[in-house]
Write an enzyme that holds these catalytic residues in place. Structure first.
Site, PDB file in Angstrom:
ATOM      1  N   HIS A 114     -46.321 -51.040  -3.068  1.00  0.00           N
ATOM      2  CA  HIS A 114     -47.621 -51.554  -2.648  1.00  0.00           C
ATOM      3  C   HIS A 114     -48.744 -50.615  -3.084  1.00  0.00           C
ATOM      4  CE1 HIS A 114     -46.683 -48.650   0.522  1.00  0.00           C
ATOM      5  NE2 HIS A 114     -47.931 -48.688   0.932  1.00  0.00           N
ATOM      6  N   GLU A 162     -53.161 -42.438   1.860  1.00  0.00           N
ATOM      7  CA  GLU A 162     -52.043 -42.030   2.700  1.00  0.00           C
ATOM      8  C   GLU A 162     -51.577 -40.622   2.361  1.00  0.00           C
ATOM      9  OE1 GLU A 162     -49.033 -44.916   1.910  1.00  0.00           O
ATOM     10  OE2 GLU A 162     -50.236 -46.617   2.568  1.00  0.00           O
ATOM     11  N   HIS A 210     -50.899 -40.480  -1.664  1.00  0.00           N
ATOM     12  CA  HIS A 210     -51.111 -41.681  -2.460  1.00  0.00           C
ATOM     13  C   HIS A 210     -52.484 -42.217  -2.083  1.00  0.00           C
ATOM     14  CE1 HIS A 210     -46.567 -41.638  -1.988  1.00  0.00           C
ATOM     15  NE2 HIS A 210     -46.792 -41.329  -3.246  1.00  0.00           N
ATOM     16  N   HIS A 243     -39.909 -56.951   5.927  1.00  0.00           N
ATOM     17  CA  HIS A 243     -40.371 -55.663   6.455  1.00  0.00           C
ATOM     18  C   HIS A 243     -41.836 -55.831   6.852  1.00  0.00           C
ATOM     19  CE1 HIS A 243     -41.528 -51.457   6.647  1.00  0.00           C
ATOM     20  NE2 HIS A 243     -40.306 -51.061   6.385  1.00  0.00           N
ATOM     21  N   HIS A 275     -47.476 -47.167  -5.166  1.00  0.00           N
ATOM     22  CA  HIS A 275     -46.382 -46.276  -4.795  1.00  0.00           C
ATOM     23  C   HIS A 275     -45.300 -47.096  -4.097  1.00  0.00           C
ATOM     24  CE1 HIS A 275     -49.432 -46.311  -1.608  1.00  0.00           C
ATOM     25  NE2 HIS A 275     -48.450 -46.131  -0.741  1.00  0.00           N
TER      26      HIS A 275
END
Length: 446
Positions: free
Chosen positions: A337, A343, A367, A294, A373
């Site tokens: 991560h 964010e 976050h 990803h 998270h």
């Protein structure tokens, strides 16, 4: 006399283009910006969005040809209270911003709310006075502004509707937006906000720093992500209307109001590259993994506001929309991560793949920088055991406002908004699986 709102809004395509538009024939001077006498008895006036000496590729300004100069659109200002719209720095003693937070959709109020008093600030970051950082807001609007106008000197507004339809009647033309569209309203622009289909709810990113721009695509090349031709800028439209009115100005985090006797939306013609625009998020062409792993979420950046530090944004606006997942031998949702960016995420519609439960349309989460998270238990279990055949993520659209600054909660976000007290419980079932074997659950072979 007016042609503002008489017909459906019309737009010109392109991002950051040098546009020209006139609502009356011959109103736009040709070959010069400031003739001795303008046609129709108009006044020439420049609206500058950057310093005069900014590099050519970054210099933004528009010339306006208006019925009255803007000095006639302001009088003596009086400070007013707008209690729920906050600006950075706004650090509240006793309000903790260190943690992972999530909120249910904000319910609509029983009282009439306009664009100004319907704004609720969730977080602030940076400093509005030094023009760095941002604020994030939720708007709940049920009532149109009537003979009432607004202008922010503090920053541009990125508007992300989630419910209902709004009209921005601006000095430079009309923009209508609905869910799955966004609008960018530049610093210093005067406009009125009308409800076309309500009640209206959505998200706003107030950008104190450099303007939003399209990200560099690097090896992606000239196409995909947000393509410039899909941004739409309104054509000229004006009002010549005498009526007792008010203009509210946001300046250095404070609100002031002045009384005027007419509409300030009186630009008959204009040309330049400093203007509002809209964009349909359904035209965003995502790029992702086609073999394994990803990529970082930066691959989904729609717009970025530079910070002066190369590669580190003041703000990124990131979109997670419908797309195919085809990666092999890979955990497909976003992985666990923590990073330097803070964010704030919102759900426009549908279900977000990393949080299938508890993140309804209209919900938001925060976050902050360096706080871990990632997927909840259901998402982890599902993705870890799924058959890795091509999968289409459908009926989903979420976004992030992320910034290099810590985002501080307001009193409203911490004490009045519908915060989920049990949000962190979504990770409670992620138990230790390590047993010393390469494949957990299988006997260790020596």
């Amino acid at each position: 006399m007016s042609n503002l709102g008489r017909n459906a809004p019309q737009y010109m395509p392109g991002f950051g283009n040098d546009f020209e538009s006139e609502a009356l024939p011959g109103a736009l001077p040709q070959g010069q910006n400031s003739p001795q006498k303008c046609a129709y008895g108009l006044y020439a006036e420049q609206l500058s969005g950057t310093a005069f000496t900014a590099p050519r590729g970054q210099n933004e300004r528009s010339w306006c040809y208006r019925i009255r100069p803007s000095v006639k659109h302001v009088g003596r200002f009086q400070e007013i209270e707008v209690p729920h719209w906050k600006s950075a720095p706004h650090i509240v003693p006793g309000v903790a911003s260190l943690g992972q937070y999530r909120w249910d959709p904000v319910p609509h109020a029983d009282i009439p709310l306009t664009w100004i008093n319907g704004m609720r600030t969730v977080t602030t970051a940076g400093d509005v006075n030094t023009q760095t950082g941002m604020a994030s807001h939720i708007y709940c609007v049920t009532q149109s502004m009537v003979d009432e106008y607004f202008c922010s000197a503090d920053g541009e507004l990125l508007v992300v509707p989630q419910e209902g339809r709004l009209r921005f009647a601006t000095e430079l033309g009309i923009i209508d937006i609905e869910p799955s569209e966004i609008a960018i309203l530049p610093r210093g622009l005067v406009y009125r906000v009308e409800v076309l289909d309500g009640p209206c709810r959505g998200f706003v990113c107030e950008n104190y720093g450099q303007k939003f721009d399209l990200p560099n695509r690097g090896p992606i090349g000239a196409n995909c992500l947000a393509n410039p031709r899909d941004f739409k800028t309104p054509v000229a439209a004006f009002e010549d209307r005498q009526a007792p009115s008010t203009l509210t100005m946001k300046w250095c985090g404070q609100f002031h109001r002045t009384a005027i006797g007419h509409s300030p939306l009186d630009v008959v013609a204009w040309h330049g590259n400093y203007a509002p625009c809209k964009y349909d998020l359904k035209t965003y062409s995502p790029v992702g993994a086609i073999l394994f792993d990803h990529p970082d979420p930066s691959i989904f950046t729609v717009l970025t506001a530079p910070s002066g530090i190369e590669g580190t944004a003041n703000i990124d606006f990131v979109l997670f929309r419908e797309r195919w997942l085809v990666a092999e031998h890979s955990f497909r949702p976003p992985w666990y991560h923590k990073n330097v960016m803070s964010e704030l995420m919102g759900n426009i519609y549908g279900e977000y793949d990393a949080k299938p439960n508890g993140f309804a349309p209209g919900a938001m989460s925060l976050h902050n920088c360096m706080l871990p998270h990632g997927p909840d238990l259901d998402a982890f279990e599902g993705a870890s055991n799924a058959e890795l055949k091509p999968q289409k993520l459908e009926n989903t659209m979420s976004f992030m406002f992320e910034t290099r600054f810590p985002q501080h909660l307001t009193e409203w976000a911490a004490q009045e908004a519908p915060m989920q007290a049990d949000y962190t419980e979504c990770w409670a079932g992620l138990d230790r699986q390590f047993d010393g074997s390469p494949n957990p659950g299988e006997p260790l072979r020596i």
